[in-house]
Scaffold this active site. Structure first.
Site, PDB file in Angstrom:
ATOM      1  N   HIS A   1      -3.119   8.036   5.773  1.00  0.00           N
ATOM      2  CA  HIS A   1      -3.291   6.750   5.108  1.00  0.00           C
ATOM      3  C   HIS A   1      -4.728   6.281   5.343  1.00  0.00           C
ATOM      4  CE1 HIS A   1      -2.146   3.085   3.173  1.00  0.00           C
ATOM      5  NE2 HIS A   1      -2.304   2.337   4.242  1.00  0.00           N
TER       6      HIS A   1
ATOM      7  N   CYS B   1       0.819  -1.230   0.000  1.00  0.00           N
ATOM      8  CA  CYS B   1       0.000   0.000   0.000  1.00  0.00           C
ATOM      9  C   CYS B   1       0.846   1.270   0.000  1.00  0.00           C
ATOM     10  CB  CYS B   1      -0.924   0.005   1.202  1.00  0.00           C
ATOM     11  SG  CYS B   1      -1.831  -1.526   1.374  1.00  0.00           S
TER      12      CYS B   1
ATOM     13  N   HIS C   1      -9.766   1.753  -0.844  1.00  0.00           N
ATOM     14  CA  HIS C   1      -8.317   1.592  -0.734  1.00  0.00           C
ATOM     15  C   HIS C   1      -7.775   0.980  -2.029  1.00  0.00           C
ATOM     16  CE1 HIS C   1      -4.389   1.071   0.620  1.00  0.00           C
ATOM     17  NE2 HIS C   1      -4.568   0.335   1.706  1.00  0.00           N
TER      18      HIS C   1
END
Lengths: 402, 424
Positions: B316, B176, B353
């Site tokens: 995030h 990520c 995401h």
């Protein structure tokens, strides 16, 4: 290495390859012309057309597992375990112990394509959900989502930075890091970033590691469809040979420790002095001076190897060899393996042969046939062309104590 | 001031329900989610089919602009070219500019997994014991005509060939964090003088069923009985996992000298960057936030700033319990008494995401905030119920001029990265 006045040396190396566990086994196999390629074996699939593979042996896998804590192994596909083992070998040779020295480390990793999830992760479920027309994908979804039939750690085994995560955990490394994907381009990127970090003074020791495996039916099918591996039942990979029958895939891991030469004690060093890359082999930058040794990738396909030979001719070298017949075509650490071969050749002042080469695609090029030979080697060029397009060139210089 | 300043001079973006950055920014300003029910997930009978995904209509438009037969190339290459064209046009560059400069290409991407079609194809070649007959599989054509369609580096290869980029070519696969780390690596290569021009960012196409199965089996996906648009709720007490998504974004970075020489208009600057592995756990950071804190502090230090200079943070913020808790505690540690002067946003509340793509997309949204002086809201955020009241998350867009933004990306495997961006 633009503007680089800081010289970078390979201070340690390690590997787990079809030739065996450790650099010594790899070097012996290369020197003695023993290929690690064997009959393809898998519990998940079978084939007569794809008949050979460069396997890491079960014994070497078990040896490697001893380098990874039990609680971490549930997150690891086999290639990641080999990667950790290769790093530990490399650190040992370099005399480094992260956590017990005051060095600032950097960790630069590369993984090959289909390390995980392989079809093996879904094999049982697919078989269970299968009817005469193939698997019922709705039933499979139900088994996975409602009955929790999938390994909960599969996503971690599948991470493209899983190698980075496990190496950092295994060695308790808190440091600068980067993870890259895929073969030659990934190896090049990891090496380039490692050199830059050393040269700019951000780190004192760079760990560069690559690992991967294509031992999976979907992965091998993709390689076959792209013409990378042969589907004619061939058992041998004959590099640069007019009688070549195509490529054979392999698996494994390799690691290097890079340091600034000025930080190392006096002694012979192999220094990584240039890195080049290009998406097209023909446009790859090459040094404008002749080198003593050239280590090249190879495809086993006479046409492709003849094309590659034209680039090798442009480079100019006294001796040309290749590691590909030893390991098969690697997806995780092709350049790192060639750097290890080159370093050992420079240190031993000996050139290993190209296994099985009998009728070179270019008889004028100095391919090493038959047995290895002693030679005065001061520098080496490594030219890699990946099966999926990228090309890279590395230069290693040897500094003896004299 | 740094030895070599690094300017941002262009960007491009494709996200679920948005074919460019302005559209996505406007959607979030209007508090419109990009998360909806994925028809493929519905067809497979998922109880929860929420996802952010690039739909067929978007793909048609993306493929229409491709400089070749899109069906012969992997989808990631087609998407990469579309986004790169936007970024180049925005920067006022022609594709040939890269071949004529010391240039680099830095693209984040994780694995492109097999999908149901691949599994179904293999299952048809299984014998009665469940072993696959590879020879039969070789005689069963794949759905896609593109070679190496599942290889993650193919978009990098395609752009490198198209733009004539050599030497500095990399596919960043830091889970990520990959998008942020790709931009950070490009920044460093320019900053140390190795290149003058870079295109960097990420392309991620993971909104398919196999990644869903894997993340869900780990318990990382939201399975709350909520409308799709309300499932991603970063930093709220009732958050229960992320929503899988996909997308791509790229930025053009240049040395100040290169940009000035061609009279380019800078859109922002990259001021600092940090990338560290933390060796804690594979799936979560230190519970007290100290490891995320160290990463952010390192990026701020790299920028030559104090934390008090950071005015806005693009978090995030995945909407998982563990990640948001660690990040919130880290933010409190980094900003301490300055917290009240900092605003925060969590773009994944609107987009889901997009893994590697997220850091690049969030960097682009941060650059628009710097340029336009508009700060984005966090969707599904309720001040009255928040777990971290000291952190000023916006639930409505806010017009405010800012000079410095920090964008965080933290990945599985314990890789952390922070990027500090400044106004032009």
């Amino acid at each position: 290495m633009t503007g680089a006045t800081v010289r970078i040396a390979i201070a340690g190396s390690g590997c787990v390859l079809p030739s065996g566990w450790g650099v010594q086994r790899f070097w012996s196999a290369a020197s003695e012309a023993r290929s690690g390629i064997a009959v393809l074996q898998s519990k998940v699939f079978h084939s007569e057309r794809v008949a050979a593979f460069g396997h890491v042996s079960d014994e070497d896998h078990q040896t490697s597992r001893q380098d990874v804590a039990q609680n971490l192994q549930r997150y690891c596909p086999p290639a990641v375990i080999w990667g950790v083992s290769a790093v530990r070998q490399a650190l040992a040779e370099a005399g480094l112990e992260p956590g017990n020295d005051s060095l600032r480390y950097g960790l630069y990793c590369c993984q090959g394509g289909y390390t995980h999830p392989s079809l093996a992760a879904y094999g049982e479920l697919l078989h269970e959900c299968r009817d005469e027309s193939g698997a019922d994908m709705r039933r499979l979804a139900q088994r996975v989502l409602q009955e929790r039939a999938l390994d909960p750690f599969l996503v971690l085994k599948s991470l493209s930075n899983g190698l980075l995560g496990i190496v950092s955990l295994a060695l308790k490394l808190e440091c600068e890091c980067n993870a890259y994907m895929q073969g030659v381009a990934g190896n090049l990127a990891a090496l380039r970033e490692a050199c830059a970090a050393l040269q700019s003074g951000r780190v004192d020791a760079a760990i560069v590691v690559g690992a991967g495996s294509e031992l999976d039916p979907l992965a091998l099918a993709a390689l076959a469809e792209a013409g990378v591996i042969s589907t004619n039942g061939s058992q041998t990979l004959r590099a640069f040979d007019r009688q070549g029958t195509g490529g054979i895939a392999g698996e494994g891991a390799a690691a290097l420790i890079l340091r600034r030469v000025d930080d190392l004690p006096d002694g012979p060093q192999t220094c990584l002095s240039a890195l080049f890359a290009h998406p097209r082999l023909g446009s790859l930058n090459l040094p404008d001076k002749q080198v003593d040794l050239l280590v090249s990738s190879a495809s086993g396909d006479p046409q492709k190897d003849a094309d590659l030979a034209r680039t090798l001719a442009r480079a100019g070298a006294a001796h040309i060899t290749s590691s590909v017949p030893v390991t098969g075509i690697l997806s995780g650490a092709p350049s790192l393996v060639d750097l290890i071969l080159a370093r050992n050749a420079l240190l031993a002042q000996r050139v290993p042969p190209i296994i099985g080469l009998q009728q070179p695609v270019d008889p004028h090029l100095p391919f090493v046939l038959g047995e290895g030979r002693d030679a005065v080697l001061r520098d080496c060029l490594i030219i890699n062309r990946d099966d999926n397009g990228f090309s890279a060139c590395y230069q290693l210089d040897y500094q003896s104590t004299d | 001031m740094r030895t070599r300043e690094v300017y941002v001079t262009g960007f491009g973006l494709v996200a679920p329900m948005a074919l460019d950055a302005a559209t996505l920014f406007e959607r979030i300003c209007q508090k419109q989610s990009c998360v909806r029910e994925h028809p493929r997930f519905k067809a497979l009978g998922f109880n929860n089919s929420a996802a952010g995904f690039i739909d067929d209509g978007q793909w048609q438009q993306i493929a229409a602009g491709f400089g070749g037969n899109a069906t012969l190339h992997p989808r990631q290459s087609v998407l990469a070219e579309f986004v790169a064209r936007q970024a180049l046009q925005h920067a006022g560059l022609t594709p040939t500019a890269f071949a004529h400069a010391r240039s680099g290409l830095f693209l984040g991407a994780n694995k492109y997994c097999a999908d149901s079609h691949d599994l179904h194809r293999a299952s048809r070649c299984m014998d009665e014991t469940g072993r696959v007959d590879l020879d039969q599989l070789l005689d069963t054509p794949a759905a896609s005509r593109a070679l190496f369609g599942r290889r993650v580096d193919q978009q990098t290869l395609h752009l490198a060939e198209t733009l004539g980029i050599r030497d500095h070519i990399s596919t960043h696969s830091d889970a990520c964090a990959a998008g942020t780390m790709a931009i950070g690596s490009a920044y460093r290569a320019i900053e140390r003088g190795e290149i003058d021009l870079a295109i960097c960012g990420a392309v991620e196409l993971m909104a398919n069923e196999l990644p869903y199965y894997m993340f869900n089996s780990l318990g990382a996906l939201c399975q709350a009985d909520l409308p799709a648009s309300e499932q991603s709720r970063p930093f709220m007490p009732d958050r229960c996992g992320f929503v899988i998504s996909e997308g791509a974004a790229m930025v053009v970075l240049e040395s100040a000298e290169h940009a000035q020489r061609r009279k380019a208009t800078p859109l922002g600057r990259v001021l600092g960057y940090a990338n560290v592995c933390e060796a804690q756990k594979m799936t979560s950071s230190s519970r007290d936030g100290s490891k995320y804190e160290e990463c952010m502090e390192a990026a701020i230090e790299d920028a030559g700033l104090l934390s008090s200079a950071v005015q806005h943070v693009n978090t995030h913020g995945t909407s998982t319990q563990a990640n948001d808790s660690c990040e919130a505690l880290a933010l409190q540690r980094v900003f301490g008494e300055c917290q009240e002067h900092v605003t925060f946003t969590a773009n994944k509340s609107a987009i889901g995401h997009s893994l590697a793509g997220s850091g690049a997309i969030e960097a682009v949204l941060s650059l628009i905030s710097l340029r336009d002086g508009v700060l984005l809201p966090t969707l599904n955020y309720d001040h009255d119920r928040t777990e971290y009241p000291s952190l000023k998350f916006l639930s409505e867009p806010m017009r405010q001029s800012i000079n410095v933004v920090m964008s965080n990306s933290f990945g599985f495997g314990g890789v952390n990265s922070s990027l500090v961006l400044g106004r032009a």
